[in-house]
Design an enzyme around this catalytic site. Structure first.
Site, short mmCIF file in Angstrom:
data_model
loop_
_atom_site.label_atom_id
_atom_site.label_comp_id
_atom_site.label_asym_id
_atom_site.label_seq_id
_atom_site.Cartn_x
_atom_site.Cartn_y
_atom_site.Cartn_z
N GLY A 135 0.81 -1.27 -0.05
CA GLY A 135 -0.01 -0.08 -0.02
C GLY A 135 0.81 1.29 0.11
O GLY A 135 1.90 1.19 0.03
N ARG A 138 3.76 5.91 2.17
CA ARG A 138 4.09 7.30 2.40
C ARG A 138 3.65 8.27 1.51
O ARG A 138 3.93 9.26 0.97
CB ARG A 138 5.72 7.62 2.35
CG ARG A 138 6.38 6.95 1.31
CD ARG A 138 7.95 7.22 1.28
NE ARG A 138 8.59 6.42 0.42
CZ ARG A 138 9.76 6.77 0.01
NH1 ARG A 138 10.39 7.61 0.66
NH2 ARG A 138 10.39 6.07 -0.88
N LYS A 158 4.21 12.50 -2.17
CA LYS A 158 4.79 11.29 -1.94
C LYS A 158 5.80 11.90 -0.71
O LYS A 158 6.60 12.84 -0.92
CB LYS A 158 5.64 10.53 -3.01
CG LYS A 158 6.46 9.59 -2.47
CD LYS A 158 7.22 8.97 -3.80
CE LYS A 158 8.00 7.61 -3.27
NZ LYS A 158 8.66 7.07 -4.52
N GLY A 171 7.04 7.19 6.83
CA GLY A 171 6.07 7.65 5.97
C GLY A 171 6.63 9.18 5.05
O GLY A 171 5.95 9.87 4.56
N ARG A 228 3.18 13.89 -7.29
CA ARG A 228 3.11 13.00 -8.69
C ARG A 228 1.74 13.06 -9.18
O ARG A 228 0.83 13.31 -8.51
CB ARG A 228 3.60 11.65 -8.27
CG ARG A 228 4.68 11.27 -7.40
CD ARG A 228 5.11 9.76 -7.27
NE ARG A 228 4.29 8.99 -6.80
CZ ARG A 228 4.43 7.72 -6.31
NH1 ARG A 228 5.78 7.01 -6.78
NH2 ARG A 228 3.61 6.84 -6.10
N ARG A 235 -1.90 -0.35 -9.78
CA ARG A 235 -0.94 -1.27 -10.00
C ARG A 235 -1.22 -2.58 -10.25
O ARG A 235 -2.41 -2.89 -9.80
CB ARG A 235 0.34 -1.14 -9.06
CG ARG A 235 0.92 0.17 -8.59
CD ARG A 235 0.43 0.37 -7.10
NE ARG A 235 0.83 1.94 -7.01
CZ ARG A 235 1.75 2.13 -6.89
NH1 ARG A 235 2.99 1.39 -7.00
NH2 ARG A 235 2.35 3.68 -6.28
N ASP A 327 3.95 -4.61 -7.44
CA ASP A 327 3.47 -3.25 -6.86
C ASP A 327 4.11 -2.11 -7.72
O ASP A 327 3.59 -0.90 -7.24
CB ASP A 327 3.68 -3.25 -5.18
CG ASP A 327 4.96 -3.25 -4.95
OD1 ASP A 327 5.79 -4.35 -5.17
OD2 ASP A 327 5.48 -2.40 -4.43
N ASN A 328 5.07 -2.21 -8.25
CA ASN A 328 5.55 -1.18 -9.10
C ASN A 328 5.35 -1.29 -10.52
O ASN A 328 6.02 -0.60 -11.42
CB ASN A 328 7.20 -1.17 -8.90
CG ASN A 328 7.49 -0.74 -7.52
OD1 ASN A 328 6.48 -0.14 -6.77
ND2 ASN A 328 8.60 -1.15 -7.23
N ASP A 337 6.97 4.66 -9.69
CA ASP A 337 7.74 4.49 -8.68
C ASP A 337 9.28 4.60 -8.93
O ASP A 337 9.88 3.31 -9.11
CB ASP A 337 7.36 3.27 -7.82
CG ASP A 337 5.93 3.40 -7.19
OD1 ASP A 337 5.59 4.35 -7.16
OD2 ASP A 337 5.57 2.22 -6.82
#
Length: 575
Positions: A135, A138, A158, A171, A228, A235, A327-328, A337
């Site tokens: 998840g 941060r 981010k 974070g 961002r 993802r 996850d990327n 990422d």
């Protein structure tokens, strides 16, 4: 319809009216103030959310997000740099960046009017092993907006503080990694490679403790937050997490896929049987795959193909992501990422910029195409588990990945060499020569356009156009290169393309400037002392990577000796 849904509907109607009014003047956009952005929070409105809003680390079940607000401590935050082209995407008035409260808003210290902040829930395979819930540890999404062209854009901060997905982390983000992400997001876009974007970068005025080399020696570094921007930050892991939690959560996979297709792949919803998108899988004895009869199969194939195209484009410019965990991996086919990434300097297929990846080099440059396929296989397995696609459809998506990658990669390499058609033997021999002699990947291809298709050039002059790239090669290697250049000239001469035309075409695909790690580090060193000019200068140079840009030649130089010290050429995931 409950009151919250009614309010959402009204807001969508008002947004539509605003967009229509703005379009009355033709293509001319009216620059907006932050308070006038056209928000439309579809992710929160249409998907299941976490009933809790605290940031205590915990498993977040049966939810795609948690409503949380930025919480990073700030003290006199400063705007480091911002992207004009991203501001234009959002219809944002450039004058807004001069507002005294702009750094406060984009450090999360002051709320963005109209925003609806949340953090996304997802999981992922990390270095080939399922890691469970990950998840946005941060990252806080400020919300989604619609621009004057009806495009949906999501804004994220981010490094903006803890969320329920932070696990044991704080974070936060440091200036070092934030500069890298900000600059590379924009540099990749200018190279023509699909990517998430970056609107701005601010310092927090606070320090963050980081153990950069994981050696037990943390140090205090300046904190920073990057904003961002992407049409979606969904993802592969966004779907995996729900499938991993058993049958009772599989319905969420379907709901999330339906949402994704509706907002980001609407053409798939509009497919008709008459389009005849039916294919015979290559597997022996396999059945016909009809993509018009199952929109989920059509979607899986498109995600696979977008991923293949993305990886091919990375290979073309020598980009190594460094952390290709599931996850990327963006379902939109975006580079996402930016951590310990790196562009090839000396050509080395086994190059990895990630110190964590060194033992097995799973994510090295040469492995990226195979890792892309592995990740797609995990993605299709998720859709299969949710009964959205069958085995034949999953296999077909993976087949399409392989076919699309080879088509795109061969096309890219053919254009890089200015050839009329793909020549496998010539290109493989070139890459082998480059690997043996550790030739600079970027500079070599840029110089290659200087070779003329003249079979009568004397042997002692053949390598002159490549002289600055072929340094310190002995007699034997020189002969190998002369042999290759002769073969190359024969191919060029057979094509009949005029020299200037071919040179211009090659220079349009072989960049002169890429964001080498040492260039990032020079900007970081200055910024950590409070001087942001080099960050801004690099941003400008990287906006025109294919142009010669007289006076900027130093940004195309080979890396200096100090570029190979720890923390410059190779980095950890610590940021």
């Amino acid at each position: 319809m409950d009151s919250s849904t009614a309010d959402s509907s009204l807001s969508v109607e008002s947004i539509t009216d605003n967009l229509k009014n703005q379009s009355l003047t033709g293509d001319k956009k009216i620059p907006l103030k932050l308070e006038d952005l056209n928000w439309d929070h579809s992710f929160v409105r249409e998907l299941p959310g976490d009933p809790r809003t605290d940031t205590i680390p915990r498993p977040v079940l049966r939810a795609c997000y948690t409503k949380v607000s930025p919480s990073a401590e700030v003290e006199n935050p400063q705007l480091v740099a911002w992207s004009e082209s991203v501001a234009e995407l959002l219809d944002l008035d450039f004058k807004e960046f001069e507002r005294p409260d702009f750094p406060l808003i984009f450090s999360g210290a002051s709320p963005l009017v109209g925003g609806l902040p949340y953090s996304q829930c997802y999981g992922g395979h990390q270095f080939g092993t399922w890691a469970g819930q990950l998840g946005d540890g941060r990252v806080v999404t400020l919300g989604e907006l619609l621009n004057s062209r009806g495009e949906r854009w999501e804004l994220q901060l981010k490094g903006s503080g803890k969320t329920p997905y932070s696990r044991f982390a704080d974070g936060l983000a440091v200036l070092r990694s934030s500069i890298r992400e900000f600059l590379c997001s924009e540099a990749m876009h200018s190279l023509g490679i699909p990517t998430t974007r970056a609107l701005c970068l601010v310092t927090t005025g606070k320090y963050v403790s980081r153990d950069m080399f994981y050696d037990g020696n943390p140090k205090e570094e300046p904190g920073a937050i990057v904003c961002r921007v992407a049409q979606s930050f969904l993802r592969f892991g966004s779907y995996q997490i729900h499938a991993s939690r058993g049958k009772e959560d599989l319905d969420i996979v379907r709901v999330l896929v339906d949402y994704t297709i509706r907002h980001h792949f609407p053409h798939i919803d509009k497919m008709r049987k008459s389009e005849s998108l039916s294919f015979q899988s290559a597997a022996e004895g396999s059945s016909v795959v009809d993509l018009t009869s199952n929109k989920y199969a059509a979607w899986a194939v498109e995600v696979a193909e977008r991923t293949a195209s993305l990886v091919a484009s990375w290979q073309g410019v020598g980009f190594t992501h460094g952390v290709l965990n599931t996850d990327n991996m963006s379902v939109l086919g975006l580079t996402i990422d930016y951590g310990p990434f790196g562009f090839l300097d000396a050509f080395d297929p086994s190059f990895t910029p990630n110190t964590t990846d060194l033992p097995g080099r799973r994510y090295c440059f040469a492995n990226q195409p195979d890792i892309g396929l592995w990740n797609v296989s995990q993605f299709t397995a998720t859709l299969s588990a949710a009964d959205l696609i069958n085995k034949e459809e999953a296999n077909f998506a993976m087949e399409r990945y392989g076919t699309k990658f080879m088509d795109e990669y061969q096309n890219i390499m053919t254009r890089k060499l200015g050839l009329p058609r793909y020549n496998k033997q010539l290109i493989n021999k070139l890459l082998n020569n480059m690997a043996v002699d550790k030739v600079d990947y970027i500079n070599f291809f840029r110089l290659l356009s200087n070779i003329k298709a003249d079979p009568n050039i004397s042997e002692d002059q053949l390598l002159v156009p490549l002289k600055s790239a072929l340094l310190d090669i002995g007699k034997e290697r020189k002969e190998a290169w002369i042999g290759w250049v002769k073969s190359y000239i024969q191919e060029l001469a057979a094509s009949g393309v005029p020299y200037e035309q071919r040179k211009a075409a090659m220079n349009s695909v072989n960049p002169k400037y890429v964001l080498r790690n040492y260039l990032c580090q020079s900007a970081i060193d200055a910024a950590e002392q409070g001087d942001f000019e080099e960050v801004r200068r690099l941003l400008k140079v990287m906006e025109r990577p294919y142009d010669d840009q007289p006076g900027m030649e130093k940004y195309a130089r080979l890396p200096p000796a100090w570029a190979y010290r720890p923390g410059v050429g190779m980095l950890s995931c610590s940021s």
